[in-house]
Each structure stands twice: as structure tokens, then as C-alpha cells.
Write a protein that holds these residues in place. Structure first.
Motif, PDB file in Angstrom:
ATOM      1  N   UNK A 129      46.968  35.852  46.268  1.00  0.00           N
ATOM      2  CA  UNK A 129      46.438  37.174  46.621  1.00  0.00           C
ATOM      3  C   UNK A 129      45.362  37.615  45.633  1.00  0.00           C
ATOM      4  N   UNK A 130      45.635  37.463  44.348  1.00  0.00           N
ATOM      5  CA  UNK A 130      44.666  37.881  43.344  1.00  0.00           C
ATOM      6  C   UNK A 130      43.389  37.050  43.433  1.00  0.00           C
ATOM      7  N   UNK A 131      43.525  35.752  43.674  1.00  0.00           N
ATOM      8  CA  UNK A 131      42.340  34.894  43.812  1.00  0.00           C
ATOM      9  C   UNK A 131      41.481  35.344  44.986  1.00  0.00           C
ATOM     10  N   UNK A 132      42.117  35.685  46.113  1.00  0.00           N
ATOM     11  CA  UNK A 132      41.338  36.147  47.268  1.00  0.00           C
ATOM     12  C   UNK A 132      40.739  37.531  47.031  1.00  0.00           C
ATOM     13  N   UNK A 133      41.424  38.374  46.288  1.00  0.00           N
ATOM     14  CA  UNK A 133      40.835  39.676  45.946  1.00  0.00           C
ATOM     15  C   UNK A 133      39.599  39.494  45.074  1.00  0.00           C
ATOM     16  N   UNK A 134      39.633  38.512  44.163  1.00  0.00           N
ATOM     17  CA  UNK A 134      38.447  38.217  43.356  1.00  0.00           C
ATOM     18  C   UNK A 134      37.313  37.694  44.241  1.00  0.00           C
ATOM     19  N   UNK A 135      37.657  36.859  45.217  1.00  0.00           N
ATOM     20  CA  UNK A 135      36.645  36.334  46.142  1.00  0.00           C
ATOM     21  C   UNK A 135      36.041  37.473  46.967  1.00  0.00           C
ATOM     22  N   UNK A 136      36.878  38.395  47.400  1.00  0.00           N
ATOM     23  CA  UNK A 136      36.404  39.535  48.200  1.00  0.00           C
ATOM     24  C   UNK A 136      35.437  40.408  47.399  1.00  0.00           C
ATOM     25  N   UNK A 137      35.637  40.494  46.085  1.00  0.00           N
ATOM     26  CA  UNK A 137      34.740  41.290  45.237  1.00  0.00           C
ATOM     27  C   UNK A 137      33.320  40.729  45.210  1.00  0.00           C
ATOM     28  N   UNK A 138      33.169  39.423  45.400  1.00  0.00           N
ATOM     29  CA  UNK A 138      31.845  38.800  45.294  1.00  0.00           C
ATOM     30  C   UNK A 138      31.284  38.327  46.626  1.00  0.00           C
ATOM     31  N   UNK A 139      32.066  38.397  47.708  1.00  0.00           N
ATOM     32  CA  UNK A 139      31.586  37.948  49.009  1.00  0.00           C
ATOM     33  C   UNK A 139      31.930  39.003  50.049  1.00  0.00           C
ATOM     34  N   UNK A 140      30.907  39.645  50.585  1.00  0.00           N
ATOM     35  CA  UNK A 140      31.112  40.745  51.533  1.00  0.00           C
ATOM     36  C   UNK A 140      31.577  40.273  52.909  1.00  0.00           C
ATOM     37  N   UNK A 141      31.645  38.975  53.137  1.00  0.00           N
ATOM     38  CA  UNK A 141      32.136  38.459  54.416  1.00  0.00           C
ATOM     39  C   UNK A 141      33.658  38.344  54.461  1.00  0.00           C
ATOM     40  N   UNK A 142      34.315  38.542  53.329  1.00  0.00           N
ATOM     41  CA  UNK A 142      35.776  38.501  53.296  1.00  0.00           C
ATOM     42  C   UNK A 142      36.302  39.846  53.769  1.00  0.00           C
ATOM     43  N   UNK A 143      37.113  39.795  54.819  1.00  0.00           N
ATOM     44  CA  UNK A 143      37.695  41.015  55.373  1.00  0.00           C
ATOM     45  C   UNK A 143      39.157  41.143  54.968  1.00  0.00           C
TER      46      UNK A 143
END
Length: 183
Positions: A51-65
Motif C-alpha cells: 500500500x505504501x509503495x503504491x501511495x508513493x507511486x501515486x504521488x509521482x504519477x497522476x495516472x494512478x487512481x
């Protein structure tokens, strides 16, 4: 009278000055420098969960919903927490892909985090074997990025160039926890 007052004040000043000069205690203060601490990367053993890894990814990629975090009860593969398999798992929606069930099974990507490198390697070998074109509809077509204790899987519904943007961001995130090698 004035003369006498001046002599008294002068005598008091002289006594005060002599008393101050007679004090042999020195109070020199030397500043002790604080030790400098070089920043160290987070030990891989203390890596955060999926979960934390995906939250970090979401911070840098606006395509993550939407991000869905699985539990042992909600993991469709029923592998979460079982010996030899991942200890955490989460999936995310890519906003460019048409979604059918974003609340339970978002299309975009998945990350699985493992307790050790051996379990991660084993899962990677299995997933790679499922990319065999001879499996047809039973095969799994995904971009797969493996690290020491984590596997990121990105949907083939996005282009290779779009997947490479994810790959670069994931490399940057994972470099906090381990040296990242070129794949």
C-alpha cells in the motif's frame, strides 16, 4: 561635601574593580561541534508494504487512481500471508484504462511484497512462465518489474512507453530500499 562624596564613590568603584580583577576563575566556553550524520537509506528489511509503495507511486504519477489493498480474505489468489508467498499486496487503477470493477479489481497494476528474496524469485519465475504465448487466454500478459522483495506488475492495456514511465518511477521509489539494477 561634594569632594567627600566623590572620594567615597571613587573608593567604592576601586574596591569593586579590584574584587573583579582578583577573581581568577575563568569561564571560557568552547562550542562542541555536533556530530554529523550522513543520511542512510532505509534498510530493505524495513521496507514498507505494498500500500505504501503504491501511495508513493501515486504521488509521482497522476495516472494512478484508486488503490485497493488486499487482505488474506480478499486476495483472489488466496496467497497473501501464506508461507512462501507475498506478505502484502495492493492493486491500482490506471485512469487511462476502461474499468469494470474498480472497487474490487482495478485495472492498472499490482505490487506484491515478500518476506525474502527467495519467495520473490519463485513468484517471479511463476509469473514469467504465465507469459507464454502458447497458453492463449490462460496466459497473463503484463509488464513485470522485479526487485529483491517486491514485484510490480503493470497491465498490458497501456503502451510500452507508458509502462516505461511507471518503470522509471518505480525504480526511483525502490532505490530508497535497495540498489536498482538495469533490467
Amino acid at each position: 561635601m561634594r569632594n567627600r562624596l566623590m572620594k567615597t564613590v571613587s573608593a567604592l568603584l576601586l574596591c569593586t574593580t579590584l574584587a573583579a580583577c582578583n577573581n581568577t576563575t575563568s569561564t571560557t566556553t568552547t562550542a562542541t561541534p555536533l556530530p554529523t550524520v550522513a543520511p542512510t537509506p532505509t534498510p530493505y528489511a524495513e521496507m514498507v508494504d505494498a500500500e505504501n509503495l503504491l501511495n508513493q507511486l501515486k504521488e509521482v504519477n497522476t495516472n494512478v487512481g484508486t488503490i485497493i489493498v488486499y487482505t488474506a480474505e480478499t486476495d483472489a489468489n488466496q496467497l497473501l500471508g501464506r508461507p512462501g508467498y507475498y506478505t502484502s499486496k495492493a492493486s491500482f487503477e490506471d485512469l487511462r484504462i476502461e474499468q469494470y470493477d474498480v472497487a474490487n479489481d482495478p485495472k492498472g497494476g499490482t505490487v506484491e511484497v515478500f518476506e525474502n528474496t527467495e519467495d520473490c524469485d519463485s513468484r517471479y519465475e511463476y509469473l514469467s512462465s504465465m507469459q507464454d504465448p502458447s497458453l492463449g487466454a490462460f496466459g497473463v500478459n503484463q509488464y513485470i518489474y522485479k526487485y529483491d522483495k517486491a514485484i510490480f506488475r503493470i497491465s498490458y492495456d497501456i503502451t510500452p512507453d507508458e509502462a516505461e514511465v511507471y518503470h522509471s518511477a518505480i525504480d526511483a521509489i525502490m532505490s530508497q530500499y535497495q540498489p536498482v539494477e538495469e533490467n
